[in-house]
Design an enzyme around this catalytic site. Structure first.
Site, PDB file in Angstrom:
ATOM      1  N   ASP A  78       0.761  -1.250   0.000  1.00 38.58           N
ATOM      2  CA  ASP A  78       0.000   0.000   0.000  1.00 38.58           C
ATOM      3  C   ASP A  78       0.793   1.301   0.000  1.00 38.58           C
ATOM      4  O   ASP A  78       0.445   2.227  -0.707  1.00 38.58           O
ATOM      5  CB  ASP A  78      -0.931   0.026   1.216  1.00 38.58           C
ATOM      6  CG  ASP A  78      -1.844  -1.198   1.286  1.00 38.58           C
ATOM      7  OD1 ASP A  78      -1.721  -2.094   0.440  1.00 38.58           O
ATOM      8  OD2 ASP A  78      -2.682  -1.241   2.193  1.00 38.58           O
ATOM      9  N   GLU A 132       2.188  -9.290  11.618  1.00 44.85           N
ATOM     10  CA  GLU A 132       1.892  -8.896  10.235  1.00 44.85           C
ATOM     11  C   GLU A 132       3.187  -8.693   9.443  1.00 44.85           C
ATOM     12  O   GLU A 132       3.316  -9.137   8.314  1.00 44.85           O
ATOM     13  CB  GLU A 132       1.063  -7.602  10.254  1.00 44.85           C
ATOM     14  CG  GLU A 132       0.535  -7.171   8.903  1.00 44.85           C
ATOM     15  CD  GLU A 132      -0.346  -5.925   9.012  1.00 44.85           C
ATOM     16  OE1 GLU A 132      -0.429  -5.341  10.119  1.00 44.85           O
ATOM     17  OE2 GLU A 132      -0.939  -5.542   7.985  1.00 44.85           O
TER      18      GLU A 132
END
Ligand code: 2M8
Length: 426
Positions: A166, A396
Site C-alpha cells: 500500500d 503482520e
C-alpha cells in the site's frame, strides 16, 4: 470443527490456533480487529495454511473468494461478508453495489497458484477443481483487459491498495498527481489498532480515499478506471505474480484436457513477459514500477524486484544485477527481505511497506530462487523467515534490521506461511 493434529507442537501449534481463531467458517480474516473481512491474496495464502489442517477447509477458502467474483471477471480485494464498524473504508465508502458487498479494485492474483498447490496434493479434483480453474481464467483475462497497459503489456494498478504493497515509496510521485483537496471527511480505524508510526500517513490516506471516490464517480466501470484513473502504475509485483499464476493455470488446464484454455493462456503469457521486461529500470538495474500516466519509474529496488525470478523472466545480465542487489541487501539486513531498499533515504524500518519484511513476499521470492536452482539464496530467505517467527511470533510484518515484530498480531498469512513453508518440518 477443525482438530489440530497432535504432531503440531510449539510454534506450529500456535500457527494452527491462529488459523482457527481467524476462521469465520467459509472464509478467514487476516487478523481480528485491524482487518475484519476477507482479503483476496491473504485468502490464497490462508488456504495453503489450512491445507495442513483440513483439506476441505482449504478448498472452501478459495471457493468463498471465487464466490465474490464480479460479472466482468474481477475478484475484488476485500469481501465484506458481514458488517463490522472496526474497519475503514467499509462497504458504504466503496459503494460498489454488489452482493456480498465488496471493494471496487483487485489484488495480486495468487489464487491460481494456490489452487494448483492444493490440486497437486490431491486436495481438490473433478468438478470442483474445474470451477476454480474457470474462475481463475476469467480473472486472469480480466487483468488482460482491465489492467494491462496496451503499450507495454505490463499490469498496472489503479490504486496502491491493488498492489497489496500500500504505501510503497514507488507510489509517492504518481500519488502526488492525485488531487485530494475535495476528499469527503472520514475517520480512519487502523490507528485504533496499530501505532501510527507503522501505518501510512494522513496525506497518503487522503489520496487513497480520493481514488476510491474517483472509482465511485465512474460507477466502478473497470475499463473506464484503466482509461481515466489519475493513478495507473505498472507494477512488477502484480505482473510477476500473474505470470506465475498463468503458468500454474496452464498446467491445471492441461491436466483437465482443456486445450483451448491452454492456448488462450499462452497468448496472454507472451504479452505479460514483454510487460515485465518493460518494467526493468536500467538506471537502478532492477524491476521497478512504471508510472503509465506520468512516465517516471520507481526510484529503487523493492522486494518485488526479485520476483523477476518467480516469474521466470530474469536472465543473463538482469539476473546478475538482481543477485548483486540481493547480496548487498543481505549484507545490510539481518532478516531478509526488506520491502524497500535499506540504502535508500526513503527506507523506513517500521512503516508497513516502506521497509519491513513480510513472510508472504519472502515465500514468493524464495520460490523464484528455488525455481532457478539458486538454493543458497532461497535458503537464506527461508532461514530468516523461520527466525523471525521463532523469535517474534506471528505478526503482520517485522523490522528487517532487528526482527522486531510489527503491525497486527496473530496474523493469518504469517501463520499460514509458517505451516506451509518456513517451519523445519516442511
Ligand atoms: C493491507 O492492506 C489494507 C488495505 O487493503 C489496509 O491496510 O487497510 C496490505 O498489507 C494488504 O496487502 C493486505 O492484503 C491487507 C490485509 O492483510 O492489509
Amino acid at each position: 470443527m477443525i482438530a489440530i493434529p497432535e504432531t503440531l507442537t510449539g510454534r506450529s501449534r500456535e500457527a494452527a490456533e491462529i488459523l482457527l481463531a481467524n476462521d469465520r467458517g467459509e472464509f478467514s480474516v487476516p487478523t481480528r480487529g485491524l482487518y475484519p473481512f476477507q482479503w483476496n491474496w491473504d485468502s490464497a495464502f490462508a488456504a495453503l495454511g489450512y491445507s495442513h489442517l483440513d483439506g476441505e477447509r482449504a478448498v472452501r477458502e478459495l471457493e468463498s473468494l471465487a464466490g465474490a467474483q464480479w460479472p466482468d471477471g474481477m475478484i475484488p480485494h476485500i469481501v465484506f461478508h458481514r458488517p463490522d464498524p472496526g474497519y475503514f473504508p467499509g462497504p458504504e465508502a466503496w459503494g460498489t453495489d454488489r452482493t456480498p458487498p465488496t471493494s471496487g479494485i483487485s489484488q495480486p492474483p495468487v489464487f491460481a497458484t494456490a489452487v494448483r498447490r492444493l490440486a497437486d496434493r490431491g486436495l481438490v479434483s473433478g468438478e470442483r477443481l474445474r470451477r476454480l480453474v474457470e474462475t481463475a481464467e476469467r480473472w486472469h483475462a480480466w487483468f488482460g483487459e482491465a489492467r494491462m497497459d496496451e503499450a507495454t503489456g505490463a499490469i498496472g494498478v489503479v490504486h496502491p491498495w491493488e498492489s497489496g504493497r500500500d504505501n510503497l515509496p514507488d507510489w509517492d510521485v504518481p500519488l502526488s498527481a492525485v488531487d485530494a483537496s475535495g476528499v469527503k471527511p472520514y475517520q480512519r480505524r487502523d490507528l485504533g489498532h496499530v501505532d501510527a508510526s507503522m501505518r501510512p500517513t494522513k496525506d497518503q490516506y487522503d489520496r487513497f480515499m480520493a481514488l476510491v471516490e474517483f472509482g465511485q464517480s465512474v460507477g466502478w466501470d473497470q475499463k473506464r478506471l484503466k482509461a481515466e484513473s489519475p493513478f495507473f502504475v505498472g507494477d512488477p509485483g502484480v505482473t510477476a505474480i500473474l505470470i506465475r499464476a498463468e503458468r500454474d493455470l496452464a498446467d491445471l488446464a492441461e491436466g483437465l484436457g482443456d486445450a483451448e484454455m491452454v492456448k488462450r493462456i499462452r497468448g496472454r503469457a507472451e504479452r505479460l513477459a514483454a510487460g515485465m521486461d518493460a518494467l526493468w529500470n536500467e538506471e537502478i538495474g532492477a524491476y521497478a514500477t512504471l508510472d503509465i500516466r506520468g512516465g517516471g519509474r520507481g526510484p529503487a529496488v523493492s522486494a518485488a524486484s526479485f520476483l523477476g525470478f518467480y516469474a521466470g523472466v530474469a536472465r543473463g545480465a538482469k539476473a546478475a544485477s538482481l543477485n548483486a542487489h540481493f547480496d548487498r541487501i543481505a549484507g545490510r539486513c539481518r532478516y531478509l527481505m526488506p520491502s524497500w531498499d535499506p540504502d535508500s533515504p526513503l527506507f523506513d524500518e517500521k512503516r508497513y511497506w516502506r521497509g519491513p519484511a513480510w513472510l508472504v513476499v519472502n515465500r514468493l521470492i524464495a520460490a523464484g530462487f528455488a525455481w532457478e536452482g539458486d538454493e543458497a539464496r532461497a535458503k537464506r530467505i527461508r532461514d530468516d523467515s523461520r527466525a523471525l517467527v521463532a523469535e517474534g511470533g506471528f505478526y503482520e510484518y517485522y523490522s528487517p534490521l532487528t526482527g522486531a515484530p510489527l503491525g497486527g498480531a496473530d496474523f493469518t498469512w504469517t501463520a499460514a506461511m509458517w505451516l506451509d513453508w518456513a517451519r523445519e518440518e516442511v
